[in-house]
Design an enzyme around this catalytic site. Structure first.
Site, PDB file in Angstrom:
ATOM      1  N   HIS A 101      -1.090  -6.892  -1.820  1.00 32.85           N
ATOM      2  CA  HIS A 101       0.365  -6.988  -1.685  1.00 32.85           C
ATOM      3  C   HIS A 101       0.856  -8.169  -2.520  1.00 32.85           C
ATOM      4  O   HIS A 101       0.185  -9.204  -2.603  1.00 32.85           O
ATOM      5  CB  HIS A 101       0.740  -7.174  -0.211  1.00 32.85           C
ATOM      6  CG  HIS A 101       2.211  -7.038   0.026  1.00 32.85           C
ATOM      7  ND1 HIS A 101       3.092  -8.061  -0.241  1.00 32.85           N
ATOM      8  CD2 HIS A 101       2.953  -6.000   0.472  1.00 32.85           C
ATOM      9  CE1 HIS A 101       4.322  -7.652   0.039  1.00 32.85           C
ATOM     10  NE2 HIS A 101       4.268  -6.405   0.479  1.00 32.85           N
ATOM     11  N   GLU A 173       5.330  -1.308  -5.790  1.00 32.59           N
ATOM     12  CA  GLU A 173       6.304  -2.171  -5.137  1.00 32.59           C
ATOM     13  C   GLU A 173       6.741  -3.258  -6.116  1.00 32.59           C
ATOM     14  O   GLU A 173       6.103  -4.313  -6.215  1.00 32.59           O
ATOM     15  CB  GLU A 173       5.653  -2.780  -3.891  1.00 32.59           C
ATOM     16  CG  GLU A 173       6.655  -3.297  -2.922  1.00 32.59           C
ATOM     17  CD  GLU A 173       6.036  -3.629  -1.577  1.00 32.59           C
ATOM     18  OE1 GLU A 173       6.476  -3.033  -0.591  1.00 32.59           O
ATOM     19  OE2 GLU A 173       5.138  -4.470  -1.498  1.00 32.59           O
TER      20      GLU A 173
END
Ligand code: 13P
Length: 268
Positions: A101, A173
């Site tokens: 992430h 993302e």
């Protein structure tokens, strides 16, 4: 799970602050979904909740939804203070693991190489890895998006067997689209056409490394400011297999409409 199942991944990040609140949130989601009264809801939606790791073993395992861990360590055991091995996460009930992430990369210096090692550790388990990639604002403004995403994918998949591809999920993302990275209250997501382009790019990179038919089947989801208003435009990107939701997964008020619209996506 049918191939039309849409993944909705809730990344709670470092929230909420107590187990009680986490339990209440899950309960409210379940209650809200129940009230939708859609018998095939769970055939169409694969809900994955990624709470802070400390809640994993204590948050009751839902009948329908799955739990995910927000980060894992690449080593199997040993002297790594503060880290959580894949086997531990599995034992605590996690069926999915976020890997790489951007907040891990930015705040904790996680490198492409570490992301690759984590992916290797994860594919040896029964957990499904969700590998996160995305460019930051500077890279985007410099026209480096393609180069950055290609590099992140190539590094993450270094020496990962083609046999593991079907179980891996990729989350695109863009860092600049994450709600907490923005100033003000802009709820801007990436342009659906751009997202479509990135999905094509990721599949192209994977088909260069592996083979086209397998690469085409890899599930790609989008994250970054997904909310009840913009979910409709994301659902139009029919090559997306799901969404990764941060802030909007922390209230029933925001999250239920996302789930409801994702459920009804074929009728939208
Ligand atoms: P937001 O949905 O709050 O932008 O967060 C996105 C994210 O980082 C999910 O992993």
């Amino acid at each position: 799970m049918s191939k039309n199942t849409f993944l909705v991944v809730a990344n709670w990040k470092m929230n909420p602050l107590t187990l009680k609140e986490a339990e209440r949130l899950v309960k409210n989601f379940e209650g809200g979904i129940e009230r939708l009264n859609k018998r095939d809801f769970w055939e169409k939606i694969n809900l994955i909740i990624c709470p802070p790791a400390i809640y994993l073993g204590r948050l009751g395992r839902g009948k329908h939804y799955s739990l995910g861990i927000q980060n894992i360590y690449s080593e199997t055991r040993g002297a790594f203070t503060g880290e959580i091995a894949v086997r531990m996460a599995e034992d605590a009930g996690a069926r999915y693991a976020l890997i790489g992430h951007s907040e891990r990369r930015i705040h904790f210096g996680e490198t492409d190489e570490q992301v690759n090692l984590k992916l290797h550790a994860c594919v040896k388990s029964l957990m499904t890895p969700i590998v996160c990639v995305g460019e930051n604002l500077e890279e985007r403004n410099n026209g480096e998006t393609t180069r950055v995403i290609s590099r992140q994918i190539r590094s993450a998949f270094h020496r990962i067997s083609i046999l593991n591809l079907p179980k891996i999920v990729i989350a695109y993302e863009p860092v600049w689209a994450i709600s907490t990275m923005k100033s003000g209250s802009s709820a801007e997501i990436d342009d659906p056409n751009d997202i479509m382009g990135i999905v094509i790019l990721i599949k192209k990179v994977l088909s260069d490394i592996y083979q086209k038919d397998v690469a085409d089947r890899v599930r790609i989801i989008y994250g970054g400011s997904v909310n009840p208003t913009n979910i409709a435009s994301l659902l139009e990107v029919n090559t997306l297999s799901g969404v990764l939701v941060g802030g909007a997964s922390l209230t029933v008020f925001d999250f239920l409409p996302i789930l409801r619209k994702a459920y009804g996506r074929e009728e939208e």
